[in-house]
Structures are given as C-alpha cells and as structure tokens.
Design an enzyme around this catalytic site. Sequence first.
Site, mmCIF file in Angstrom:
data_model
loop_
_atom_site.group_PDB
_atom_site.id
_atom_site.type_symbol
_atom_site.label_atom_id
_atom_site.label_comp_id
_atom_site.label_asym_id
_atom_site.label_seq_id
_atom_site.Cartn_x
_atom_site.Cartn_y
_atom_site.Cartn_z
ATOM 1 N N ASP A 17 0.838 -1.197 0.000
ATOM 2 C CA ASP A 17 0.000 0.000 0.000
ATOM 3 C C ASP A 17 0.875 1.249 0.000
ATOM 4 O O ASP A 17 1.722 1.419 0.888
ATOM 5 C CB ASP A 17 -0.909 0.037 1.235
ATOM 6 C CG ASP A 17 -2.088 -0.915 1.125
ATOM 7 O OD1 ASP A 17 -2.247 -1.533 0.062
ATOM 8 O OD2 ASP A 17 -2.842 -1.035 2.111
ATOM 9 N N ASN A 47 -4.688 -8.323 4.646
ATOM 10 C CA ASN A 47 -5.260 -7.596 5.785
ATOM 11 C C ASN A 47 -6.166 -8.506 6.617
ATOM 12 O O ASN A 47 -6.149 -8.466 7.854
ATOM 13 C CB ASN A 47 -6.084 -6.401 5.292
ATOM 14 C CG ASN A 47 -5.250 -5.319 4.645
ATOM 15 O OD1 ASN A 47 -4.019 -5.336 4.710
ATOM 16 N ND2 ASN A 47 -5.903 -4.370 4.007
ATOM 17 N N THR A 199 -22.541 -4.090 5.834
ATOM 18 C CA THR A 199 -22.119 -2.999 6.712
ATOM 19 C C THR A 199 -22.680 -1.687 6.173
ATOM 20 O O THR A 199 -22.719 -1.460 4.966
ATOM 21 C CB THR A 199 -20.589 -2.917 6.807
ATOM 22 O OG1 THR A 199 -20.031 -2.726 5.497
ATOM 23 C CG2 THR A 199 -20.020 -4.195 7.408
ATOM 24 N N ASP A 203 -24.264 3.496 10.490
ATOM 25 C CA ASP A 203 -25.546 2.875 10.814
ATOM 26 C C ASP A 203 -25.415 1.404 11.203
ATOM 27 O O ASP A 203 -26.415 0.691 11.305
ATOM 28 C CB ASP A 203 -26.523 3.023 9.643
ATOM 29 C CG ASP A 203 -26.907 4.478 9.404
ATOM 30 O OD1 ASP A 203 -27.075 5.212 10.390
ATOM 31 O OD2 ASP A 203 -27.002 4.882 8.226
ATOM 32 N N ASP A 232 -11.769 -4.980 6.346
ATOM 33 C CA ASP A 232 -11.078 -6.266 6.405
ATOM 34 C C ASP A 232 -11.029 -6.798 7.836
ATOM 35 O O ASP A 232 -11.201 -8.000 8.067
ATOM 36 C CB ASP A 232 -9.668 -6.134 5.833
ATOM 37 C CG ASP A 232 -9.681 -5.769 4.357
ATOM 38 O OD1 ASP A 232 -10.605 -6.216 3.648
ATOM 39 O OD2 ASP A 232 -8.793 -5.017 3.913
ATOM 40 N N ASN A 256 -18.361 -5.194 14.775
ATOM 41 C CA ASN A 256 -18.443 -3.732 14.783
ATOM 42 C C ASN A 256 -17.410 -3.132 15.725
ATOM 43 O O ASN A 256 -16.802 -2.099 15.431
ATOM 44 C CB ASN A 256 -19.843 -3.272 15.195
ATOM 45 C CG ASN A 256 -20.884 -3.485 14.115
ATOM 46 O OD1 ASN A 256 -20.557 -3.830 12.985
ATOM 47 N ND2 ASN A 256 -22.146 -3.306 14.466
#
Length: 290
Positions: A17, A47, A199, A203, A232, A256
């Site tokens: 990256d 990842n 996802t 929210d 990821d 989450n």
Amino acid sequence: MSTRLPAVTVVGSINLDIIATTDRLPTAGETIGGGVLQQQPGGKGANQAVAAARLGGSARMIGAVGDDAPGRLMLAALSGAGVDTADVEVLDGGATGTALIVVDRDGENQIVVCPGANAGFSLEGVSFGPDETVLCQLEVSLPVVLDAARRSTGFFVLNAAPAMDLPAELLERCDLVIVNESEYQLIPALAGANLVAVTYGKDGSALLERGRRVAEAPALSVPVASTVGAGDAFCAALVLAIRAGLPYGRSLAVANAVGADAVGDPSSQPALAPLEDYIARATESSVASR
C-alpha cells in the site's frame, strides 16, 4: 471460559500500500499539495489474514507476491503477525501487487489497485481440510475464487469486494457473503443468497438470510484515522465470531467493535486486541439477535 476460534485460510490479495494522506480527496483532474506519503503492507487478503491472527485465530495465507523487495517485505509482515505463509507463491519475474491510496482528514479514501502477482497464481497443489474456514475476496481472479469454492468442503466465505457479477455456482456455495451497503446494491443476486452480512458505516451492520434481516447491531462512534483496513478487520472478526458459535447479533456487535478499533489506526493492518476482549464488550443488550 475461553472461546475456541477456528482455523481460517485466506485466499486473496497481497499488496504494497502506497498511501498519501491529504486534507481532502482530489476531484477529477485536480492536483492537491501538502500530502504525507507512507508505504505499508496491505491487500484485502493479507489484511484479513493478519486481522484473524491478531484476534487470536489460526490464520493461513494463500496468494502470491513477486520476487522483489516489496514481496519480501509483505511476507515478513505476514509472518511477523503470526500468519502461516507456506502456501504463498513467489512468482519469478513478477511484481508484487500495489495499491495507490489517498486518504483525507476524515479517513475517507480513494484506491487504485494494480494486481501484479495477485493475477498470476493458481491453487494447484493446495488442499483444504474439512474443518478449515476459507475466506476469499475479489482482488484475485474469479477463476481462483471459484476453484477455492470447489476445493473447500468446510465453511466458505466470500467478501464480495470489489463488487462484480457473481456466478450462481459461487453464490450457492457461499455459507456467508460479506459486503458494504453499496456493494449489496451493485450485486442484485445477493438478495437471494443464503446469508449476507452488510455494513452500513455509521448505521452499523446487519445479517440477511435470503433477503430477510435476521440480526443487526449498531455502530460505535469513534474518531476516524483511516477506513482502509476497517472492512477487512470486520470481515475477519465476523467470521471468527460466527464460526466460534456466537449468535448472529452478538457476532455483528463483536465485528463492529473490531472495526471501530481499526478505523482509529492509520495502518491497513491495524493493531487489534484478542477477540475475547471484543466479545466481552459486546453485551447482549446492545444487539438484536436471531
């Protein structure tokens, strides 16, 4: 009592990256100055494998790097995180995959992926045990993902990103598909899939069985450094939680919480606590379980 975590094998991309952090994202044709440049290990597959290992799972990586300095760096990073890299191919004369990423001060990003070695490997000679959970994404070729689905006899998961049309055979084989809200809208066939996790950013997230919402969990409000590795980390955590036997709603709440930790870290492969810590945080009162 500790939660027994499954063995997860990730078939997917391994990238270097190259990240530019700026005040805001450029518009088409615009040049923005004052950026800060850094390089770090990445790729959706890598990842997710690193996240699974850091959460306490047994993680194996199947993919490819080039026979170059970035490839050696990626392998060292995977091994250093506790990921088994014995089945990562080193392609002679090939270049390691690269992602060019721009991140703004709010953590939003733009990404261009140059696949390199990710487009040049196969699963020849690779086998999966019946107890192995196999996790794929779409930053490697679709034939490789289909081959993984056919070879796998255990729990098979697809993170359908980047979004594309998916063969019916692949969707029918998936025990779980994970997408974000926009990817769900771009792949209409997901409405009929066995089990889909979606996802929704601030929210939260939800699980749908053949289009019917069966569980949901709210997002956590946290400062955002980068969203690059959050999805990821969420994927790895959700797979581990579901396969460890947690109810759907609690599994979403755990994932989450892991994603919230990930957005607070600028790295594509953020530091994470053991999954047990996130399970303790995710109280049943905060989730809607099946």
